[in-house]
Design an enzyme around this catalytic site. Structure first.
Site, short mmCIF file in Angstrom:
data_model
loop_
_atom_site.label_atom_id
_atom_site.label_comp_id
_atom_site.label_asym_id
_atom_site.label_seq_id
_atom_site.Cartn_x
_atom_site.Cartn_y
_atom_site.Cartn_z
N GLU A 1 -33.37 39.60 22.44
CA GLU A 1 -32.77 38.73 21.42
C GLU A 1 -32.33 39.54 20.21
O GLU A 1 -32.76 40.68 20.03
CB GLU A 1 -33.78 37.66 20.99
CG GLU A 1 -35.02 38.26 20.37
CD GLU A 1 -35.91 37.24 19.68
OE1 GLU A 1 -35.42 36.55 18.78
OE2 GLU A 1 -37.09 37.17 20.03
N LYS B 1 -28.55 32.73 11.70
CA LYS B 1 -29.48 32.49 12.82
C LYS B 1 -28.83 31.47 13.76
O LYS B 1 -28.49 30.36 13.33
CB LYS B 1 -30.80 31.97 12.25
CG LYS B 1 -31.86 31.66 13.28
CD LYS B 1 -33.19 31.39 12.59
CE LYS B 1 -34.06 30.49 13.43
NZ LYS B 1 -35.31 30.14 12.75
N VAL C 1 -34.40 32.65 20.68
CA VAL C 1 -34.83 32.62 22.08
C VAL C 1 -33.99 31.62 22.87
O VAL C 1 -33.54 31.90 23.98
CB VAL C 1 -36.34 32.29 22.17
CG1 VAL C 1 -36.74 31.99 23.62
CG2 VAL C 1 -37.16 33.45 21.61
N ASP D 1 -40.54 18.76 13.28
CA ASP D 1 -40.10 20.15 13.31
C ASP D 1 -40.68 20.85 14.54
O ASP D 1 -41.82 21.30 14.55
CB ASP D 1 -40.52 20.87 12.03
CG ASP D 1 -39.85 22.23 11.90
OD1 ASP D 1 -39.22 22.68 12.88
OD2 ASP D 1 -39.96 22.85 10.83
N SER E 1 -39.27 23.68 17.55
CA SER E 1 -38.17 24.59 17.88
C SER E 1 -37.40 24.14 19.11
O SER E 1 -37.98 23.71 20.11
CB SER E 1 -38.71 25.99 18.12
OG SER E 1 -37.66 26.84 18.50
N ALA E 2 -36.08 24.32 19.04
CA ALA E 2 -35.22 24.08 20.20
C ALA E 2 -35.53 25.06 21.33
O ALA E 2 -35.11 24.85 22.47
CB ALA E 2 -33.76 24.20 19.80
N ASP E 3 -36.29 26.13 21.03
CA ASP E 3 -36.68 27.07 22.09
C ASP E 3 -37.39 26.34 23.23
O ASP E 3 -37.18 26.65 24.40
CB ASP E 3 -37.65 28.14 21.55
CG ASP E 3 -36.99 29.14 20.62
OD1 ASP E 3 -35.75 29.11 20.49
OD2 ASP E 3 -37.73 29.95 20.03
N LYS F 1 -46.78 32.25 17.20
CA LYS F 1 -47.51 32.59 15.97
C LYS F 1 -48.43 31.47 15.57
O LYS F 1 -48.12 30.29 15.70
CB LYS F 1 -46.52 32.91 14.85
CG LYS F 1 -45.94 34.29 15.04
CD LYS F 1 -45.20 34.82 13.85
CE LYS F 1 -44.75 36.25 14.15
NZ LYS F 1 -43.39 36.53 13.78
N1 PSU Z 1 -40.87 33.20 15.37
C1 PSU Z 1 -41.16 34.28 14.62
N2 PSU Z 1 -40.15 35.10 14.22
C2 PSU Z 1 -38.87 34.85 14.57
C3 PSU Z 1 -38.59 33.73 15.37
C4 PSU Z 1 -39.61 32.93 15.75
O1 PSU Z 1 -42.29 34.50 14.29
O2 PSU Z 1 -37.96 35.60 14.18
C5 PSU Z 1 -37.17 33.44 15.75
C6 PSU Z 1 -36.92 33.56 17.26
O3 PSU Z 1 -35.59 34.01 17.45
C7 PSU Z 1 -37.06 32.13 17.72
C8 PSU Z 1 -36.55 31.35 16.54
O4 PSU Z 1 -36.30 31.85 18.86
O5 PSU Z 1 -36.94 32.10 15.40
C9 PSU Z 1 -37.09 29.96 16.48
O6 PSU Z 1 -36.59 29.34 15.33
P1 PSU Z 1 -36.68 27.76 15.16
O7 PSU Z 1 -38.13 27.46 14.95
O8 PSU Z 1 -35.86 27.50 13.94
O9 PSU Z 1 -36.13 27.17 16.41
MN MN Z 2 -37.40 24.03 13.06
#
Ligand code: PSU
Ligand code: MN
EC number: 4.2.1.70
Length: 302
Positions: free
Chosen positions: A25, A87, A107, A139, A141-143, A160
């Site tokens: 990534e 991002k 991701v 909230d 993540s879309a991951d 994390k």
């Molecule tokens: N978690 C971290 N550091 C990061 C990310 C996640 O501790 O840099 C990044 C990764 O690229 C992950 C994205 O896919 O943030 C998830 O962001 P969001 O929660 O906004 O979907």
């Molecule tokens: Mn988010």
């Protein structure tokens, strides 16, 4: 002009010849780590793969063009100070394309582009998940949703501990994502080897490859998430970790931090509270994930 995805010639050839390729990534070097260390980490990861006989395919968005297999020059352009890289998750790809933006892919976006290019294995720096308090903020993540519809193997060190780890595992279960611990039944918490949650374990890269092949044979379209704990000598001391995380959460509540400012605030607070140890651990986590991904890609290719 129609929207293009550029796949580097060497990546295209390796995929066609079924040689091992690992996707990487770009958010880790556009947003996750600070300069100039970010580029060192990005290049080291690529070199580590090459040394293992695996072709790296770092993925990002260059001037609006989703690119699989960024050149060194392109990685430098995205990762340097003031690059303006945004991002980019999956839903942001069309906007980045239309506006011609530079972007670091999350991701979700990286897995999508990697799979589209025929790449089977992806080493992640940090997976998103369900945030604490998500039952009222939504909230998440879309991951997680992305992994429910992309049949790829992703190596992570868990998520994390600033996230709600049990809730993240519940969502992965709901979404049908296969989760295995790499040589462990303890789901890792990124900075620490044990989040307190359990997973099924796999014992070798060959076993992960067998899981991924079985997924494909069965016609499942979901990801395999390989949770790989950071090396024991690189983890943050669990007691210190618990203390600085609690401090960070108090500070965030006191400062009224919400929404997308939350993750950077907590991580920065933990970084300072551990004299930089969490950043060192972040780099060690990535190194470990790249190594395991290389072994899985080699096992899948043979
Ligand atoms: N978690 C971290 N550091 C990061 C990310 C996640 O501790 O840099 C990044 C990764 O690229 C992950 C994205 O896919 O943030 C998830 O962001 P969001 O929660 O906004 O979907
Ligand atoms: Mn988010």
């Amino acid at each position: 002009m129609s929207t293009r995805v550029v796949v580097a010639e060497d990546v295209r050839a390796a995929v066609a010849e079924r040689r091992p390729v690992v996707a990487l990534e770009s958010t880790i070097f556009t947003h996750g780590l600070t300069r100039p260390r970010n580029l060192d980490v990005a290049f080291e990861a690529e070199q580590r793969l090459r040394d293992a006989g695996v072709l790296p395919a770092t993925i990002g968005v260059v001037g609006g063009v989703p690119t699989v297999g960024l050149s060194h020059r392109q990685i430098e352009a995205l990762g340097r100070e003031g690059s303006g890289a945004v991002k980019v998750s999956g839903r942001d790809l069309p906007v980045a394309a239309a506006k011609g933006l530079h972007g670091g892919t999350t991701v979700a976006a990286t897995a999508f582009l990697a799979h589209r290019a025929g790449i089977a294995v992806f080493a992640s720096g940090g997976l998103g998940g369900v945030h604490r308090g998500a039952s009222s903020t939504f909230d998440e993540s879309a991951d997680l949703v992305a992994l429910s519809s992309i049949p790829i193997t992703v190596v992570t060190a868990g998520v994390k501990s600033i996230l709600d780890i049990p809730a993240t595992l519940e969502r992965l279960e709901t979404l049908g994502v296969t989760v295995v611990g790499y040589r462990t039944t303890r789901f890792p918490g990124f900075y620490v080897r044990d989040s307190g949650c359990t997973v099924d374990d796999v014992g070798s890269p060959e076993e992960v490859a067998a899981v991924a092949r079985a997924r494909d044979d069965l016609g499942l379209r979901t990801a395999v998430l390989v949770a790989n704990p950071v090396a024991a000598d690189a983890q943050v001391d669990p007691a210190l970790h618990a203390r600085v995380l609690a401090d960070a959460e108090h500070a965030a509540a006191a400062a009224g931090i919400r929404g997308k400012a939350m993750t950077p605030f907590l991580l920065e607070h933990m970084h300072r509270g551990t004299q930089g140890r969490t950043l060192d651990t972040n780099v060690a986590v990535y190194r470990g994930n790249v190594g395991v991904a290389a072994a899985i890609a080699s096992a899948l290719a043979s």
